[in-house]
Design a protein around this motif. Sequence first.
Motif, PDB file in Angstrom:
ATOM      1  N   PRO A 102       0.798  -1.230   0.000  1.00  0.00           N
ATOM      2  CA  PRO A 102       0.000   0.000   0.000  1.00  0.00           C
ATOM      3  C   PRO A 102       0.831   1.282   0.000  1.00  0.00           C
ATOM      4  O   PRO A 102       0.297   2.360  -0.215  1.00  0.00           O
ATOM      5  CB  PRO A 102      -0.789  -0.105   1.307  1.00  0.00           C
ATOM      6  N   VAL A 103       2.141   1.177   0.255  1.00  0.00           N
ATOM      7  CA  VAL A 103       3.003   2.355   0.328  1.00  0.00           C
ATOM      8  C   VAL A 103       4.160   2.187  -0.643  1.00  0.00           C
ATOM      9  O   VAL A 103       4.828   1.141  -0.655  1.00  0.00           O
ATOM     10  CB  VAL A 103       3.549   2.569   1.756  1.00  0.00           C
ATOM     11  N   LEU A 104       4.396   3.188  -1.477  1.00  0.00           N
ATOM     12  CA  LEU A 104       5.502   3.143  -2.422  1.00  0.00           C
ATOM     13  C   LEU A 104       6.826   3.205  -1.679  1.00  0.00           C
ATOM     14  O   LEU A 104       7.072   4.134  -0.906  1.00  0.00           O
ATOM     15  CB  LEU A 104       5.395   4.306  -3.411  1.00  0.00           C
ATOM     16  N   ARG A 105       7.674   2.214  -1.917  1.00  0.00           N
ATOM     17  CA  ARG A 105       8.975   2.161  -1.274  1.00  0.00           C
ATOM     18  C   ARG A 105      10.052   2.535  -2.289  1.00  0.00           C
ATOM     19  O   ARG A 105       9.900   2.317  -3.494  1.00  0.00           O
ATOM     20  CB  ARG A 105       9.249   0.732  -0.759  1.00  0.00           C
ATOM     21  N   PRO A 106      11.183   3.100  -1.831  1.00  0.00           N
ATOM     22  CA  PRO A 106      12.253   3.470  -2.764  1.00  0.00           C
ATOM     23  C   PRO A 106      12.879   2.248  -3.419  1.00  0.00           C
ATOM     24  O   PRO A 106      12.876   1.144  -2.855  1.00  0.00           O
ATOM     25  CB  PRO A 106      13.254   4.213  -1.874  1.00  0.00           C
ATOM     26  N   ALA A 107      13.428   2.451  -4.608  1.00  0.00           N
ATOM     27  CA  ALA A 107      14.009   1.348  -5.366  1.00  0.00           C
ATOM     28  C   ALA A 107      15.132   0.658  -4.609  1.00  0.00           C
ATOM     29  O   ALA A 107      15.331  -0.559  -4.736  1.00  0.00           O
ATOM     30  CB  ALA A 107      14.526   1.861  -6.711  1.00  0.00           C
ATOM     31  N   GLU A 108      15.864   1.405  -3.783  1.00  0.00           N
ATOM     32  CA  GLU A 108      16.978   0.800  -3.055  1.00  0.00           C
ATOM     33  C   GLU A 108      16.512  -0.178  -1.977  1.00  0.00           C
ATOM     34  O   GLU A 108      17.325  -0.920  -1.415  1.00  0.00           O
ATOM     35  CB  GLU A 108      17.872   1.874  -2.434  1.00  0.00           C
ATOM     36  N   ASP A 109      15.215  -0.216  -1.681  1.00  0.00           N
ATOM     37  CA  ASP A 109      14.686  -1.184  -0.723  1.00  0.00           C
ATOM     38  C   ASP A 109      14.523  -2.570  -1.345  1.00  0.00           C
ATOM     39  O   ASP A 109      14.226  -3.533  -0.636  1.00  0.00           O
ATOM     40  CB  ASP A 109      13.329  -0.720  -0.176  1.00  0.00           C
ATOM     41  N   GLU A 110      14.691  -2.655  -2.641  1.00  0.00           N
ATOM     42  CA  GLU A 110      14.535  -3.950  -3.305  1.00  0.00           C
ATOM     43  C   GLU A 110      15.546  -4.949  -2.760  1.00  0.00           C
ATOM     44  O   GLU A 110      16.734  -4.653  -2.641  1.00  0.00           O
ATOM     45  CB  GLU A 110      14.711  -3.793  -4.811  1.00  0.00           C
ATOM     46  N   ASP A 111      15.063  -6.144  -2.424  1.00  0.00           N
ATOM     47  CA  ASP A 111      15.888  -7.162  -1.783  1.00  0.00           C
ATOM     48  C   ASP A 111      15.593  -8.501  -2.459  1.00  0.00           C
ATOM     49  O   ASP A 111      14.459  -8.998  -2.400  1.00  0.00           O
ATOM     50  CB  ASP A 111      15.548  -7.221  -0.288  1.00  0.00           C
ATOM     51  N   PHE A 112      16.612  -9.068  -3.114  1.00  0.00           N
ATOM     52  CA  PHE A 112      16.403 -10.325  -3.832  1.00  0.00           C
ATOM     53  C   PHE A 112      15.967 -11.470  -2.913  1.00  0.00           C
ATOM     54  O   PHE A 112      15.407 -12.459  -3.385  1.00  0.00           O
ATOM     55  CB  PHE A 112      17.679 -10.732  -4.574  1.00  0.00           C
ATOM     56  N   SER A 113      16.221 -11.355  -1.627  1.00  0.00           N
ATOM     57  CA  SER A 113      15.825 -12.418  -0.695  1.00  0.00           C
ATOM     58  C   SER A 113      14.370 -12.282  -0.256  1.00  0.00           C
ATOM     59  O   SER A 113      13.847 -13.174   0.427  1.00  0.00           O
ATOM     60  CB  SER A 113      16.728 -12.416   0.540  1.00  0.00           C
ATOM     61  N   ARG A 114      13.716 -11.168  -0.647  1.00  0.00           N
ATOM     62  CA  ARG A 114      12.333 -10.951  -0.235  1.00  0.00           C
ATOM     63  C   ARG A 114      11.475 -10.570  -1.443  1.00  0.00           C
ATOM     64  O   ARG A 114      10.980  -9.450  -1.555  1.00  0.00           O
ATOM     65  CB  ARG A 114      12.266  -9.858   0.842  1.00  0.00           C
ATOM     66  N   PRO A 115      11.294 -11.489  -2.391  1.00  0.00           N
ATOM     67  CA  PRO A 115      10.496 -11.178  -3.578  1.00  0.00           C
ATOM     68  C   PRO A 115       9.016 -11.030  -3.235  1.00  0.00           C
ATOM     69  O   PRO A 115       8.547 -11.516  -2.196  1.00  0.00           O
ATOM     70  CB  PRO A 115      10.713 -12.400  -4.473  1.00  0.00           C
ATOM     71  N   MET A 116       8.294 -10.373  -4.113  1.00  0.00           N
ATOM     72  CA  MET A 116       6.850 -10.289  -3.948  1.00  0.00           C
ATOM     73  C   MET A 116       6.246 -11.678  -4.124  1.00  0.00           C
ATOM     74  O   MET A 116       6.591 -12.403  -5.064  1.00  0.00           O
ATOM     75  CB  MET A 116       6.239  -9.314  -4.952  1.00  0.00           C
ATOM     76  N   GLN A 117       5.330 -12.025  -3.252  1.00  0.00           N
ATOM     77  CA  GLN A 117       4.751 -13.369  -3.241  1.00  0.00           C
ATOM     78  C   GLN A 117       3.480 -13.436  -4.095  1.00  0.00           C
ATOM     79  O   GLN A 117       2.379 -13.703  -3.616  1.00  0.00           O
ATOM     80  CB  GLN A 117       4.468 -13.795  -1.806  1.00  0.00           C
ATOM     81  N   LEU A 118       3.662 -13.188  -5.388  1.00  0.00           N
ATOM     82  CA  LEU A 118       2.588 -13.336  -6.371  1.00  0.00           C
ATOM     83  C   LEU A 118       3.126 -14.148  -7.529  1.00  0.00           C
ATOM     84  O   LEU A 118       4.177 -13.815  -8.090  1.00  0.00           O
ATOM     85  CB  LEU A 118       2.103 -11.970  -6.861  1.00  0.00           C
TER      86      LEU A 118
END
Length: 319
Positions: free
Chosen positions: A282-298
């Motif tokens: 629900p909240v836009l996060r900055p691109a640097e928060d992207e973490d390959f160990s925590r992918p979106m679960q879809l």
Amino acid sequence: MARKKAFQPGPLPPREGLGATRARVPEGPGIRADDFVWHLVSTQRHRHPEDDIAAVAARFAEGCVVTRDGSALSPDAWLVPGTDVYFYRRPAPEVPVPFEIRPVFEDGDILVVDKPPFLATMPRASHITETATVRLRRATGNEELTPAHRLDRATSGLLLLTKRREIRGAYQELFARREVRKEYQAIAPLIDVPPAPWRHHLTKAPGEPAAQVVPGAEPNAFTTLAAVSRLAPFEELELQQRYDVPAPLARYTLRPKTGRTHQLRVQMMVEAAPILGDLIYPVLRPAEDEDFSRPMQLRCTRLEFTDPLSGAARSFAVG
């Protein structure tokens, strides 16, 4: 009924998995060919640091700047407004996505793969070489491989590509006409919501990262929530710890009828709970928060359709 216009390949063939760029000279007094191409290269947002004036000159020397009829342009050629110019862009360095594309099915016409998260379907913006299309073209040597549909970069699962340009339209139209039955699995906090059809009106402005729900407007996004089941204890605990979520977690089975941008992500947020790992909703996060160990679960887990060429029933599934 109007006959569909046949696909016309460009004057430069795809190279290393990438098609050539086409640019049209704008209205005005005209411009030298080298000035025009250098302007396009130097002003692009994501440019290779070594793509300089010398690199542009090399394109002309190699005969890789051409007009629509394939005629090579010299650097000092004068271009009048409306002229179409074709040339190869040089991709900027990208962070490698540390996941592999897994083949699911292949015959003489199509290739079905299991696309990992963080890998875009087609080249776009800063994601050019780290895309399913470019990776697969380079791996197979088939420059005609083309997706028949798209998955969000953050979404994993089944992706169908055609292997020959003459059959490309038949499969793309199949998806466009909504004649493919799709099933997705989403993992999110457990909410007591019954299986039901979801109907919303979604809009997404160009350049904006998030889609919006328009209350009261005629629905244009349709999805059926088919089932909700709590995760097994061991899987739930692992994901709770990885995503720092204390709430019970569930697997939601989703069957979309339409394919609006971010449709399932928005509808999950509105009707149930945001999907684990979603950096936009629900909240836009900055691109640097992207973490390959925590992918979106879809994940797209099933595709079913009647083959447009053979008429045979096709069904593909992944876990």
